[in-house]
Design an enzyme around this catalytic site. Structure first.
Site, PDB file in Angstrom:
ATOM      1  N   CYS A 182       0.826  -1.217   0.000  1.00  0.00           N
ATOM      2  CA  CYS A 182       0.000   0.000   0.000  1.00  0.00           C
ATOM      3  C   CYS A 182       0.856   1.262   0.000  1.00  0.00           C
ATOM      4  O   CYS A 182       1.676   1.481   0.901  1.00  0.00           O
ATOM      5  CB  CYS A 182      -0.943  -0.026   1.199  1.00  0.00           C
ATOM      6  SG  CYS A 182      -1.678   1.563   1.598  1.00  0.00           S
ATOM      7  N   GLY A 183       0.654   2.120  -0.993  1.00  0.00           N
ATOM      8  CA  GLY A 183       1.420   3.364  -1.090  1.00  0.00           C
ATOM      9  C   GLY A 183       1.191   4.300   0.084  1.00  0.00           C
ATOM     10  O   GLY A 183       2.118   4.919   0.599  1.00  0.00           O
ATOM     11  N   HIS A 184      -0.072   4.429   0.518  1.00  0.00           N
ATOM     12  CA  HIS A 184      -0.383   5.308   1.661  1.00  0.00           C
ATOM     13  C   HIS A 184       0.274   4.777   2.939  1.00  0.00           C
ATOM     14  O   HIS A 184       0.695   5.551   3.790  1.00  0.00           O
ATOM     15  CB  HIS A 184      -1.896   5.401   1.857  1.00  0.00           C
ATOM     16  CG  HIS A 184      -2.593   6.130   0.748  1.00  0.00           C
ATOM     17  ND1 HIS A 184      -2.365   7.459   0.470  1.00  0.00           N
ATOM     18  CD2 HIS A 184      -3.507   5.715  -0.164  1.00  0.00           C
ATOM     19  CE1 HIS A 184      -3.101   7.831  -0.548  1.00  0.00           C
ATOM     20  NE2 HIS A 184      -3.807   6.794  -0.957  1.00  0.00           N
ATOM     21  N   CYS A 185       0.349   3.452   3.061  1.00  0.00           N
ATOM     22  CA  CYS A 185       0.996   2.855   4.235  1.00  0.00           C
ATOM     23  C   CYS A 185       2.489   3.161   4.241  1.00  0.00           C
ATOM     24  O   CYS A 185       3.078   3.449   5.290  1.00  0.00           O
ATOM     25  CB  CYS A 185       0.776   1.339   4.252  1.00  0.00           C
ATOM     26  SG  CYS A 185      -0.961   0.828   4.264  1.00  0.00           S
TER      27      CYS A 185
END
Length: 617
Positions: A182-185
């Site tokens: 996950c990029g946001h993670c």
């Protein structure tokens, strides 16, 4: 003679071959030389890795030539570079133009300028020191010491087999459910770790935890995790939604969560001082601490402390002052918003009630008949639909509060007949952007009204030259019956599309994105967003690669200048949705790897009509 000619030709051929080999060799070689500007190493895609590996410790600034903060930093950075170059051991300072060498910017997740990172033995670390020369020198000298070691990770990794035991023993803990891809993670990770390092030293410590939801999927499912990252606050094993910031603000937010959610009042003056003129207050009146309803109130207060002010008392003198006859929960309407069209308080005096019943009681009476839409209340009003906002000059100062309340009282007289609508006044200057979103930005009138429907669409009322109650009532009746045309904020539809990424605006969203015959991948972006700029070349390359997929549209929309219907909501930028053919009401939010390969893999897995001919072959 022939022999001499043959030798000459042979020598010429040999020389030419050697020259060609040298040219080929030169073409294959990468220029890893490093230039210096004011003692600062100029790093590029070609020389970055070799420079990092050849320096035991080095500080690197990722900058943009147009960035004002970068320009301010430059002389201090150069001064520090000169001093550290001559220190023992020497420490190098480098810089990367991240707008030219964007591969390096993406690699190290640079989203703003300047971003500084220091590398020790090839490992990158966030630079968290001062931005003036003396501070930079001291910070880097400390980390250049052979004895310096990075602190061990402070975020605690938990799994299904040890989660419950750990969490139930914590007074309070913050848990992140994440996915490795996950990029946001990935963006959150360093900020989360930084907060964990600080909060582990708080008294008492506040642990920050993470759970890989792709591995411990049943645990994530138990807590309703449907997207990444999902953050939850746990108190003695009981979870509630985390509604705080996802940056450095995590620290202050979590410290505030340790404060008592419901204040205990011993004297009447404490209650009176606690009640604010513009804030709804929930007070519990109990006979003793053994009353089980006290625990229910405290539990609800812990979950809703960001929304309301809570307190409770066992003092019968306070009961008497407020006319309380039996144990009760009382919601006091803020003095500022009281009108003759609504009660000044709401009372729950059941002998027994559940946590859910108390929540329902509070939610039902959470807003006055006509409250105020301000920056503090904005998150709460956003969740209210239908919502009608009345824009005018809202000024609570002594000289203007009567005029402010006059308009509000007039609206309250109308609002009492529309129970299903939440009403609020809003200052037209502070919320000029919202006026524009209703298409009322150019209205010359003193008062303007705009309503949000259940599906999030906007309905402006035609500006009135004079306040007319009947005209407002007629507008509200049509609004509730669905007889009004919504206002759609939109740029002009492009006369022609340039490039392979299709530009979508509010006016053609339905015809492009909601086309049931096409699979559509759409990026919602903001022109100023750093992450959006990083993804732009990747997204363009993807569109070019898949240009022959006739049933697939790769699209983008400026979400700051155009409206999109629910459920295509952009909570951050970029937000990317996939709307498969014949299933437009349930778009999938893309949470995968933001590479051409990552996008392509996702599309092939989830497409409804694309790639079909290739699959059949």
């Amino acid at each position: 003679m022939k022999l001499l000619v043959f030798v000459a030709i042979s020598l010429a051929i040999l020389k030419c071959t050697i020259c060609n080999e040298d040219v080929a060799k030169d073409e294959d070689e990468v220029d890893t030389t490093v230039q210096e500007e004011d003692d600062v190493l100029v790093l590029t895609n070609d020389n970055f890795d070799t420079t990092i590996s050849s320096n035991g410790i080095i500080l690197v600034e990722f900058y943009a030539p147009w960035c004002g903060h970068c320009k301010s930093l430059a002389p201090e950075y150069a001064k520090a570079a000169k001093a550290l170059k001559e220190s023992d051991p020497p420490v190098a300072l480098g810089k990367v133009d991240a707008t030219e060498h964007n591969e390096l910017g993406q690699r190290f997740e640079v989203s703003g300028y300047p971003t500084l990172k220091f590398f020790k033995n090839g490992e990158p670390y966030d630079y968290e020191g001062p931005r003036e020369s003396e501070g930079i020198i001291a910070f880097m000298k400390e980390r250049a010491s052979p004895d310096w070691k990075p602190p061990p990770p402070a975020v605690i990794q938990l799994k299904t087999d040890n989660f419950d035991e750990f969490i139930t023993n914590q007074d309070i803990a913050l848990v992140e459910f994440y996915a490795p891809w996950c990029g946001h993670c990935k963006t959150l990770a360093p900020k989360y770790e930084k907060a964990a390092q600080i909060l582990k030293n708080h008294s008492p410590p506040i642990p920050l935890v993470k759970v890989d939801a792709t591995v411990d999927s049943e645990l994530a499912s138990r807590y309703g995790v449907s997207g990444y990252p999902t953050l939850k606050i746990f108190r003695k094993g009981r979870d509630s939604e985390y509604k705080g910031p996802r940056d450095e603000g995590i620290v202050n937010y979590m410290i505030k969560q340790t404060e008592e959610a419901s204040k205990v009042f011993l004297r009447l003056k404490q209650v009176q001082d606690y009640m604010k003129k513009d804030k709804l207050t929930v007070i519990g009146f109990f006979e003793s601490v053994e009353d089980k309803r006290v625990d229910i109130l405290v539990d609800v207060a812990n979950q809703a402390r960001e929304l309301f002010r809570f307190g409770h008392t066992f003092n019968k003198d306070i009961w008497k002052h407020y006319g309380i006859k039996k144990p009760s929960i009382v919601i006091f309407v803020a003095e500022r918003f009281q009108t003759k069209y609504e009660p000044k308080r709401h009372v729950l005096d059941k002998d027994d009630f559940t946590e859910e019943e108390l929540k329902t009681f509070i939610e039902k009476n959470a807003f006055p008949l006509v409250g105020e839409y301000n920056h503090e209340m904005e998150p709460r009003y956003r969740e209210q639909r239908p919502l009608c906002l009345v824009f005018y000059t809202v000024d609570w100062s002594f000289d203007h509060r009567d005029a402010t309340n006059l308009w509000r009282t007039k609206i309250a007289k109308i609002a009492k007949d529309f129970d299903n609508i939440t009403f609020a006044i809003a200052d037209e200057e502070n919320f000029k952007n919202m006026l524009e979103e209703f298409g009322l930005g150019d209205s010359p009138e003193e008062i303007n009204i705009g309503c949000h429907s259940m599906d999030g669409k906007r309905y402006p009322m035609e500006p009135m030259e004079e306040f007319d109650s009947e005209e407002i009532q007629e507008f509200l009746q049509k609004f509730m019956k669905g007889k009004l045309k919504p206002y759609i904020k939109s740029q002009a539809i492009p006369k022609r599309q340039s490039g392979h990424v299709k530009v979508v605006v509010g006016k053609n969203f339905e015809s492009v994105v909601l086309d049931k015959t096409k699979d559509v991948l759409i990026e919602f972006y903001a022109p100023w967003c750093g992450h959006c700029k990083q993804i732009e070349p990747i997204y363009a390359e993807l569109a070019k690669k898949l240009k022959n997929e006739k049933n697939l549209v790769i699209a983008k929309m400026d979400a700051t200048a155009n409206d999109s219907p629910d459920p295509f909501t952009a909570e951050g930028f970029p937000t990317i949705y996939f709307a498969p053919a014949n299933k437009k009401s349930e778009p999938m939010k893309f949470e995968g790897d933001r590479t051409v390969e990552g996008f392509e893999k996702f599309l092939k897995e989830h497409s409804a009509v694309s790639f079909k001919s290739k699959d059949e072959l």
